[in-house]
Design a protein around this motif. Structure first.
Motif, PDB file in Angstrom:
ATOM      1  N   ARG A   1      86.373  44.460  43.043  1.00  0.00           N
ATOM      2  CA  ARG A   1      87.414  45.188  43.761  1.00  0.00           C
ATOM      3  C   ARG A   1      87.688  46.468  43.000  1.00  0.00           C
ATOM      4  O   ARG A   1      87.715  46.482  41.784  1.00  0.00           O
ATOM      5  CB  ARG A   1      88.696  44.360  43.842  1.00  0.00           C
ATOM      6  CG  ARG A   1      88.550  43.204  44.763  1.00  0.00           C
ATOM      7  CD  ARG A   1      89.889  42.514  44.890  1.00  0.00           C
ATOM      8  NE  ARG A   1      89.863  41.793  46.116  1.00  0.00           N
ATOM      9  CZ  ARG A   1      90.587  42.087  47.177  1.00  0.00           C
ATOM     10  NH1 ARG A   1      91.442  43.064  47.160  1.00  0.00           N
ATOM     11  NH2 ARG A   1      90.493  41.380  48.271  1.00  0.00           N
TER      12      ARG A   1
ATOM     13  N   ASN B   1      87.015  38.830  33.997  1.00  0.00           N
ATOM     14  CA  ASN B   1      88.433  39.167  34.008  1.00  0.00           C
ATOM     15  C   ASN B   1      89.176  38.632  32.788  1.00  0.00           C
ATOM     16  O   ASN B   1      90.004  39.328  32.212  1.00  0.00           O
ATOM     17  CB  ASN B   1      89.067  38.641  35.296  1.00  0.00           C
ATOM     18  CG  ASN B   1      90.537  38.964  35.393  1.00  0.00           C
ATOM     19  OD1 ASN B   1      91.356  38.064  35.334  1.00  0.00           O
ATOM     20  ND2 ASN B   1      90.870  40.234  35.528  1.00  0.00           N
TER      21      ASN B   1
ATOM     22  N   ASN C   1     101.427  36.854  36.772  1.00  0.00           N
ATOM     23  CA  ASN C   1     100.978  38.049  37.472  1.00  0.00           C
ATOM     24  C   ASN C   1     100.408  37.620  38.824  1.00  0.00           C
ATOM     25  O   ASN C   1      99.424  36.869  38.872  1.00  0.00           O
ATOM     26  CB  ASN C   1      99.920  38.751  36.611  1.00  0.00           C
ATOM     27  CG  ASN C   1      99.367  39.996  37.239  1.00  0.00           C
ATOM     28  OD1 ASN C   1      98.842  39.965  38.340  1.00  0.00           O
ATOM     29  ND2 ASN C   1      99.469  41.098  36.527  1.00  0.00           N
ATOM     30  N   SER C   2     101.007  38.075  39.908  1.00  0.00           N
ATOM     31  CA  SER C   2     100.591  37.641  41.253  1.00  0.00           C
ATOM     32  C   SER C   2      99.143  38.021  41.557  1.00  0.00           C
ATOM     33  O   SER C   2      98.450  37.290  42.273  1.00  0.00           O
ATOM     34  CB  SER C   2     101.528  38.210  42.315  1.00  0.00           C
ATOM     35  OG  SER C   2     101.485  39.622  42.311  1.00  0.00           O
ATOM     36  N   THR C   3      98.666  39.109  41.001  1.00  0.00           N
ATOM     37  CA  THR C   3      97.273  39.502  41.213  1.00  0.00           C
ATOM     38  C   THR C   3      96.335  38.482  40.563  1.00  0.00           C
ATOM     39  O   THR C   3      95.319  38.098  41.152  1.00  0.00           O
ATOM     40  CB  THR C   3      97.015  40.909  40.645  1.00  0.00           C
ATOM     41  OG1 THR C   3      97.894  41.829  41.300  1.00  0.00           O
ATOM     42  CG2 THR C   3      95.579  41.345  40.852  1.00  0.00           C
TER      43      THR C   3
ATOM     44  N   GLU D   1      96.313  35.221  42.573  1.00  0.00           N
ATOM     45  CA  GLU D   1      95.435  35.355  43.741  1.00  0.00           C
ATOM     46  C   GLU D   1      93.968  35.350  43.325  1.00  0.00           C
ATOM     47  O   GLU D   1      93.123  34.739  43.980  1.00  0.00           O
ATOM     48  CB  GLU D   1      95.774  36.634  44.520  1.00  0.00           C
ATOM     49  CG  GLU D   1      94.886  36.897  45.711  1.00  0.00           C
ATOM     50  CD  GLU D   1      94.954  35.829  46.798  1.00  0.00           C
ATOM     51  OE1 GLU D   1      93.977  35.732  47.573  1.00  0.00           O
ATOM     52  OE2 GLU D   1      95.951  35.091  46.890  1.00  0.00           O
ATOM     53  N   ARG D   2      93.653  36.011  42.226  1.00  0.00           N
ATOM     54  CA  ARG D   2      92.260  36.042  41.754  1.00  0.00           C
ATOM     55  C   ARG D   2      91.774  34.638  41.398  1.00  0.00           C
ATOM     56  O   ARG D   2      90.672  34.249  41.761  1.00  0.00           O
ATOM     57  CB  ARG D   2      92.142  36.975  40.549  1.00  0.00           C
ATOM     58  CG  ARG D   2      90.708  37.140  40.082  1.00  0.00           C
ATOM     59  CD  ARG D   2      90.599  38.150  38.969  1.00  0.00           C
ATOM     60  NE  ARG D   2      89.212  38.281  38.583  1.00  0.00           N
ATOM     61  CZ  ARG D   2      88.568  39.427  38.491  1.00  0.00           C
ATOM     62  NH1 ARG D   2      89.185  40.558  38.757  1.00  0.00           N
ATOM     63  NH2 ARG D   2      87.310  39.458  38.127  1.00  0.00           N
TER      64      ARG D   2
ATOM     65  N   HIS E   1      95.620  43.950  30.249  1.00  0.00           N
ATOM     66  CA  HIS E   1      94.887  43.018  31.139  1.00  0.00           C
ATOM     67  C   HIS E   1      93.545  42.718  30.562  1.00  0.00           C
ATOM     68  O   HIS E   1      92.710  43.317  30.249  1.00  0.00           O
ATOM     69  CB  HIS E   1      94.717  43.603  32.544  1.00  0.00           C
ATOM     70  CG  HIS E   1      96.027  43.656  33.273  1.00  0.00           C
ATOM     71  ND1 HIS E   1      96.566  42.549  33.870  1.00  0.00           N
ATOM     72  CD2 HIS E   1      96.888  44.654  33.494  1.00  0.00           C
ATOM     73  CE1 HIS E   1      97.702  42.892  34.438  1.00  0.00           C
ATOM     74  NE2 HIS E   1      97.902  44.154  34.219  1.00  0.00           N
TER      75      HIS E   1
END
Length: 176
Positions: free
Chosen positions: A3, A73, A122-124, A127-128, A176
């Motif tokens: 992404r 990540n 962390n909402s991201t 979701e990941r 991150h």
């Protein structure tokens, strides 16, 4: 899954803001980003192979992609540490792979995978991890019941200029 956030500069070319070893707030083109990503993926695949050993060969392409994405990540984590992919290994990842427990590994990624940044959920990342766990549980064969997920289209570039970032925002991105 790759992404990216695209920005259109004032002269109309697409640029991707990145952090990391390329330098703070370095901007590269979409094609340069694709090239760098293609160069980086084998490094992370190698990290996953090293952590899993022979168990890696039991994984299908979706399962490998999910764990490579996770490692890309969250990092691999040093042996004996409780970070990155090593954290999942410490939680029983290899045993679940060896037992053929696909749903168990998917749950492990979703429930025990890294979801915090700077000590906060962390909402991201939530979701990941959800998407990585879904990908892990998705069969590759066309004869299986679940289809291979389709990539979602990226939203069109929105800003015409790259906004100035506050020092707090830049620090948060670098953590991150």
């Amino acid at each position: 899954e790759f992404r990216r956030v695209l920005f259109r500069s004032q002269i109309g070319d697409e640029q991707v803001p990145i952090q990391g070893n390329k330098g703070k707030d370095t901007k590269i083109t979409k094609e340069q980003a694709k090239t760098l990503f293609a160069q980086d993926v084998p490094k992370y695949e190698s990290m996953v192979k090293d952590k899993l050993g022979p168990s890696y060969n039991k994984l299908n392409d979706n399962q490998k992609a999910a764990l490579i994405s996770y490692t890309y990540n969250a990092g691999a984590g040093a042996k004996g540490s409780d970070r990155g992919l090593q954290h999942l290994v410490n939680e029983g990842l290899i045993q679940k792979i060896e037992a053929g427990d696909t749903e168990g590994v998917a749950r492990l990624i979703n429930e025990k995978g890294v979801k915090t940044s700077s000590g906060k959920i962390n909402s991201t990342l939530v979701e990941r991890r959800k998407r990585e766990s879904e990908l892990y549980a998705t069969p590759v064969s066309t004869s299986d019941t679940k289809p291979t997920p389709k990539a979602e289209p990226l939203p069109p570039p929105v800003p015409t200029q790259i906004p100035e970032r506050s020092e707090e925002h830049t620090s948060e991105l670098q953590s991150h």
